[in-house]
Write a protein that holds these residues in place. Structure first.
Motif, PDB file in Angstrom:
ATOM      1  N   VAL A   1     -11.847 -14.156   8.369  1.00  0.00           N
ATOM      2  CA  VAL A   1     -11.750 -15.600   8.545  1.00  0.00           C
ATOM      3  C   VAL A   1     -10.273 -15.958   8.538  1.00  0.00           C
ATOM      4  O   VAL A   1      -9.579 -15.764   7.526  1.00  0.00           O
ATOM      5  CB  VAL A   1     -12.493 -16.373   7.437  1.00  0.00           C
ATOM      6  CG1 VAL A   1     -12.340 -17.881   7.653  1.00  0.00           C
ATOM      7  CG2 VAL A   1     -13.971 -15.985   7.398  1.00  0.00           C
TER       8      VAL A   1
ATOM      9  N   ILE B   1     -14.972 -24.586   5.604  1.00  0.00           N
ATOM     10  CA  ILE B   1     -14.548 -23.196   5.832  1.00  0.00           C
ATOM     11  C   ILE B   1     -14.779 -22.350   4.581  1.00  0.00           C
ATOM     12  O   ILE B   1     -15.294 -21.222   4.662  1.00  0.00           O
ATOM     13  CB  ILE B   1     -13.069 -23.154   6.260  1.00  0.00           C
ATOM     14  CG1 ILE B   1     -12.873 -23.884   7.591  1.00  0.00           C
ATOM     15  CG2 ILE B   1     -12.578 -21.709   6.373  1.00  0.00           C
ATOM     16  CD1 ILE B   1     -11.424 -24.144   7.957  1.00  0.00           C
TER      17      ILE B   1
ATOM     18  N   VAL C   1     -17.029 -18.983   4.126  1.00  0.00           N
ATOM     19  CA  VAL C   1     -16.522 -17.708   3.606  1.00  0.00           C
ATOM     20  C   VAL C   1     -17.508 -17.129   2.597  1.00  0.00           C
ATOM     21  O   VAL C   1     -17.873 -15.940   2.658  1.00  0.00           O
ATOM     22  CB  VAL C   1     -15.136 -17.897   2.963  1.00  0.00           C
ATOM     23  CG1 VAL C   1     -14.743 -16.658   2.159  1.00  0.00           C
ATOM     24  CG2 VAL C   1     -14.084 -18.194   4.022  1.00  0.00           C
TER      25      VAL C   1
ATOM     26  N   VAL D   1      -9.859 -13.019   4.217  1.00  0.00           N
ATOM     27  CA  VAL D   1      -9.540 -14.395   4.585  1.00  0.00           C
ATOM     28  C   VAL D   1      -8.029 -14.570   4.557  1.00  0.00           C
ATOM     29  O   VAL D   1      -7.368 -14.198   3.580  1.00  0.00           O
ATOM     30  CB  VAL D   1     -10.186 -15.395   3.598  1.00  0.00           C
ATOM     31  CG1 VAL D   1      -9.922 -16.830   4.056  1.00  0.00           C
ATOM     32  CG2 VAL D   1     -11.672 -15.135   3.448  1.00  0.00           C
TER      33      VAL D   1
ATOM     34  N   ALA E   1     -10.748 -22.719  11.647  1.00  0.00           N
ATOM     35  CA  ALA E   1     -10.683 -21.286  11.370  1.00  0.00           C
ATOM     36  C   ALA E   1     -11.327 -20.492  12.491  1.00  0.00           C
ATOM     37  O   ALA E   1     -12.287 -20.939  13.132  1.00  0.00           O
ATOM     38  CB  ALA E   1     -11.380 -20.957  10.046  1.00  0.00           C
TER      39      ALA E   1
ATOM     40  N   ILE F   1     -13.381 -17.136  13.124  1.00  0.00           N
ATOM     41  CA  ILE F   1     -14.234 -16.198  12.397  1.00  0.00           C
ATOM     42  C   ILE F   1     -14.516 -15.011  13.309  1.00  0.00           C
ATOM     43  O   ILE F   1     -14.945 -15.184  14.455  1.00  0.00           O
ATOM     44  CB  ILE F   1     -15.557 -16.864  11.969  1.00  0.00           C
ATOM     45  CG1 ILE F   1     -15.286 -18.023  11.018  1.00  0.00           C
ATOM     46  CG2 ILE F   1     -16.493 -15.849  11.317  1.00  0.00           C
ATOM     47  CD1 ILE F   1     -16.509 -18.853  10.689  1.00  0.00           C
TER      48      ILE F   1
END
Length: 236
Positions: A5, A24, A28, A126, A199, A201
């Motif tokens: 991410v 977001i 996650v 992340v 974000a 992914i």
């Protein structure tokens, strides 16, 4: 499954109830497929890593995580602690700051192989801003500006967990879009450019996008024979 991410930036709350990455952060946690995942914070990119961790700990603890912090003194003094924290983590979060410092420290402290093993084993990696660039092949960074080595943004190398070029804070810093457009002239680069609160992914290199802020977007920017292109990647 390999899960990344990459967050374009945003206010992470500083302990407030409202912040720009909430959707977001929930995503996650969802990607771990666990009710109470282990969250590990690595703050090597930031000179304020302790306070940064305090903020992220509150956010992820409220999302059901058990939180841990990999401090520089642990990395330098106790390899067993480092290996255990990384192997136990379901989420490893790299904060914003200086991309070059983050990349160099991860190499110097011999963490890259441990992180790649965790990634191969399904840990969700992340990256926020500088952390997102580090996880990419390359990114459009302010690291040289932070170091007083340049007066503009430049492309810097990441650690190539995913073979893309990324630009965080795309629409949120005055002049950044224009500098990127100028620097892309004469190149064949295609750059994933993320606004704050958005974000990218990647699940086994299948890419999608998510936004926590209404109308914030992600773009693929590049030059074609028809000129400069800015393709929106989130449909509203």
């Amino acid at each position: 499954m390999k899960k990344l991410v990459l967050i374009g930036g945003g206010d992470v709350g500083r302990g407030n109830t409202s912040y720009e990455t909430d959707i977001i952060d929930k995503k996650v946690v969802e990607l771990t497929n666990k009710a109470n995942p282990n969250f590990l914070f690595i703050g090597l990119a930031s000179s304020f890593s302790d306070s940064y961790y305090d903020t992220m700990k509150k956010i992820y603890k409220d999302l059901g995580c058990t939180c841990a912090y990999l401090k520089k003194k642990n990395i330098l003094n106790n390899r067993d602690i480092v290996e255990k924290k990384i192997s136990d983590a379901d989420i490893i979060y790299f904060c914003g700051g200086d991309t070059i410092k983050l990349v160099n420290d991860l190499k110097e402290y011999d963490l890259v192989s441990l992180l790649k093993k965790a990634y191969d084993n399904g840990t969700v990696l992340v990256g926020m801003s500088a952390g997102a660039i580090m996880l990419s092949k390359e990114g459009y960074s302010d690291s040289l500006k932070l170091r007083d080595e340049a007066d503009k943004y430049t492309f810097v190398e990441g650690l190539d967990f995913i073979d893309i070029v990324i630009c965080p804070h795309y629409s949120n810093v005055i002049g950044k879009k224009e500098e990127l457009q100028e620097d892309l002239k004469g190149t064949d680069k295609k750059v994933y450019s993320l606004d704050n609160g958005t974000a990218l992914i990647s699940i086994d290199n299948n890419i999608s996008f998510i936004s926590s802020i209404n109308k914030s977007n992600a773009y693929l920017v590049y030059y074609s024979k028809d000129g400069y292109k800015e393709d929106k990647l989130i449909k509203y």
